[in-house]
Design an enzyme around this catalytic site. Structure first.
Site, short mmCIF file in Angstrom:
data_model
loop_
_atom_site.label_atom_id
_atom_site.label_comp_id
_atom_site.label_asym_id
_atom_site.label_seq_id
_atom_site.Cartn_x
_atom_site.Cartn_y
_atom_site.Cartn_z
N ASP A 1 0.82 -1.21 0.00
CA ASP A 1 0.00 0.00 0.00
C ASP A 1 0.86 1.26 0.00
OD1 ASP A 1 1.03 -0.39 2.47
OD2 ASP A 1 -0.84 -0.09 3.58
N HIS B 1 24.05 3.02 -19.32
CA HIS B 1 22.98 3.27 -18.34
C HIS B 1 23.20 2.50 -17.04
CE1 HIS B 1 20.12 4.67 -21.77
NE2 HIS B 1 20.93 5.63 -21.36
N ASP C 1 26.90 10.75 -14.09
CA ASP C 1 25.86 11.40 -14.90
C ASP C 1 24.68 11.60 -13.97
OD1 ASP C 1 23.88 12.14 -16.66
OD2 ASP C 1 24.38 10.66 -18.19
N ASP D 1 21.08 17.94 -16.40
CA ASP D 1 21.61 16.67 -16.90
C ASP D 1 23.11 16.84 -17.18
OD1 ASP D 1 22.13 14.24 -18.07
OD2 ASP D 1 20.88 14.56 -19.83
N HIS E 1 26.53 6.74 -28.92
CA HIS E 1 25.28 7.48 -28.67
C HIS E 1 25.34 8.82 -29.38
CE1 HIS E 1 27.40 10.06 -25.78
NE2 HIS E 1 27.85 8.98 -25.17
N HIS F 1 20.46 15.82 -26.66
CA HIS F 1 19.00 15.74 -26.75
C HIS F 1 18.45 17.02 -26.14
CE1 HIS F 1 19.20 14.78 -22.44
NE2 HIS F 1 20.19 13.97 -22.76
N HIS G 1 14.88 13.92 -21.37
CA HIS G 1 14.91 13.77 -22.82
C HIS G 1 13.65 14.45 -23.31
CE1 HIS G 1 17.53 9.94 -22.19
NE2 HIS G 1 18.22 11.05 -22.08
N GLU H 1 26.95 16.22 -25.22
CA GLU H 1 27.52 15.16 -24.38
C GLU H 1 28.31 14.11 -25.16
OE1 GLU H 1 24.55 12.41 -22.73
OE2 GLU H 1 22.99 13.76 -23.41
N TYR I 1 34.22 5.37 -24.90
CA TYR I 1 34.07 4.23 -23.98
C TYR I 1 34.92 3.09 -24.52
CZ TYR I 1 30.15 7.33 -23.31
OH TYR I 1 29.40 8.46 -23.14
N ARG J 1 32.57 10.68 -20.41
CA ARG J 1 31.56 11.53 -21.06
C ARG J 1 31.61 12.88 -20.36
NH1 ARG J 1 27.71 8.32 -20.90
NH2 ARG J 1 26.48 8.90 -19.06
N GLU K 1 29.20 16.25 -20.23
CA GLU K 1 27.86 16.68 -20.66
C GLU K 1 27.47 18.01 -20.03
OE1 GLU K 1 24.67 14.02 -19.41
OE2 GLU K 1 23.37 14.86 -20.95
#
Ligand code: GLY
Ligand code: MN
Ligand code: MN
Length: 436
Positions: free
Chosen positions: A36, A242, A259, A270, A349, A353, A360, A383, A387, A404, A406
């Site tokens: 609940d 991710h 990130d 972001d 990638h 965005h 996004h 970004e 890798y 990365r 960004e």
């Protein structure tokens, strides 16, 4: 809260759907987490954009014929409010949020069926909440049938199920002043959190402890939630785009890719920063880092009105590919590697965005097969990353380097404004913050 931007947006939608259109949209559904217990409620981005009203179980009806905005929301409930907190109720919600009319949410379907009569187009965010689609479609069929029986009286029902996103997405793509203020603040808070993470990082603590430092800084500045699940990725974990487990121990000699962005007033930050766990880049880490940083900076420098996003993507890509060739991770020419897409082993990638109410964010990036030209008020991430997963053909020193960098940039009248500039990103600045 200043309600003028919300009223202005509703007027614009009413104007666009015209006297023969009616639009309906819904608050986000509440989500059960266990037994609940529920996930914290987060208002639907479209619903927030047009209402500023944060309560679940609400419906907005925009009637083009009367040009009225009508809210349906939960009734006041003395006992319910003792247990679960304040709710406005229709009367106060109407007054405070500037609607033309407001009613109990038990009445929305009845009002929708009335508003559908003699309209050509029924606008909704089809597909966003399938259960709501079914309710709306059920009522639409019923109205069509009853209108059919009354053809003599010139009564008709909409024959066009129109896409409300096609009206709202172009609006959301160009941020107004109210939105840019919140995006700027989200960027600033996010940057503070990255600085704190750099200060707190050391070998032997866990990724989770760093996530705690990030969330601490967000909340301290009034951002209750991150705008997406934070990625705190030490060493090889950074090569999983991710990675959100955030459970490993940080190791001396590894890089840490973070990130993470704060959500402030429902607008997203972001940011990604990558830095050495022990505070000092080694030679191979620095070599790859400088390539990604050069791509990030060159791309940001190219963001200005009428710039073609495809060109900016290519500016960054060429720098990354040249860097990979210089590091002997790719062979051949820049153009050859771009043509063959061999670089995708290390950069898989896009460059960025839109960012806004959604991390996004909505809005087209392409138009008629061509990249959209940037316009003032658009807000994008930039970004680039590299890798380099461990493999037999990769020299030891480069293995498991994932980087990365960004930022969030607003296109302005003569260039861009970087909302996340306060998060250090040069090698010298990062090493200084970590020393300090
Ligand atoms: N944090 C998600 C992204 O960078 O797109
Ligand atoms: Mn990100
Ligand atoms: Mn991003």
């Amino acid at each position: 809260m200043d309600i003028t931007p919300f009223i202005r947006r509703r007027r614009r939608v009413l104007n666009e759907i015209g006297s023969e259109g009616v639009a309906v949209l819904f608050a986000a559904p509440e989500q059960r987490r266990s037994n609940d217990t529920e996930f914290s409620f987060r208002q639907d981005s479209y619903f927030h954009y047009l209402t500023g009203f944060g309560e679940p179980q609400s419906v907005l009806l925009l009637d083009g014929a009367t040009q009225k905005s009508i809210l349906f929301c939960r009734d006041k409930d003395e006992l319910g409010e003792i247990w679960n907190g304040f709710r406005y109720g229709p009367e106060a919600a109407c007054e405070v949020f500037g609607f033309d009319e407001a009613y109990s949410n038990s009445e929305w379907l009845h009002h929708l069926s009335q508003a559908m009569l003699n309209k050509k187009s029924l606008y909704a965010l089809w597909g966003l909440y399938p259960e709501r689609d079914r309710e709306v479609m059920g009522k639409w069929h019923a109205v069509q049938q009853s209108a059919g029986r009354r053809i003599q009286a010139n009564t008709y029902a909409p024959d066009n199920l129109a896409d409300l996103a096609a009206v709202l997405d172009p609006m959301r793509l160009i941020k107004d002043e109210y939105e840019t203020a919140l995006l700027k603040k989200a960027g600033e808070i996010s940057a503070l959190a990255h600085i704190r993470a750099m200060q707190k990082t050391r070998a032997g603590i866990s990724e989770l402890q760093i996530e705690a430092e990030i969330l601490h800084e967000f909340m301290r500045h009034g951002a209750r939630f991150p705008s997406y699940n934070s990625i705190i990725a030490g060493g090889k974990n950074a090569c999983c785009l991710h990675y959100v487990d955030n459970k490993d121990i940080l190791r001396d000699g590894d890089l840490l890719l973070i990130d993470a962005g704060a959500e402030y007033g429902l607008y997203a930050g972001d940011i990604t920063r990558t830095f050495p766990v022990n505070g000092k880049f080694n030679a191979a880490q620095k070599e790859v880092y400088e390539i990604v940083l050069a791509a990030n900076e060159a791309a940001i420098a190219a963001v200005k009105p009428n710039a073609d996003w495809g060109d900016i993507h290519l500016i960054a890509l060429k720098i990354l590919v040249q860097g990979l060739i210089d590091c002997k991770l790719l062979r051949g020419t820049v153009d050859g590697n771009i043509e063959s897409q061999a670089y995708q082993r290390f950069y898989m990638h896009g460059l960025g965005h839109w960012v806004g109410l959604d991390v996004h964010d909505v809005g087209k990036r392409w138009h008629n097969g061509k990249p959209l030209l940037l316009q003032p008020g658009m807000c994008s991430t930039v970004e680039p990353g590299l890798y380099i997963a461990a493999a037999d053909d990769i020299p030891e020193a480069f293995r498991n380097i994932g980087i990365r960098i960004e930022d969030n940039v607003l296109v302005t009248a003569d260039g861009c404004e970087n909302y996340t500039v306060a998060a250090p990103k040069s090698v010298a600045d990062i090493e200084a913050v970590m020393r300090g």
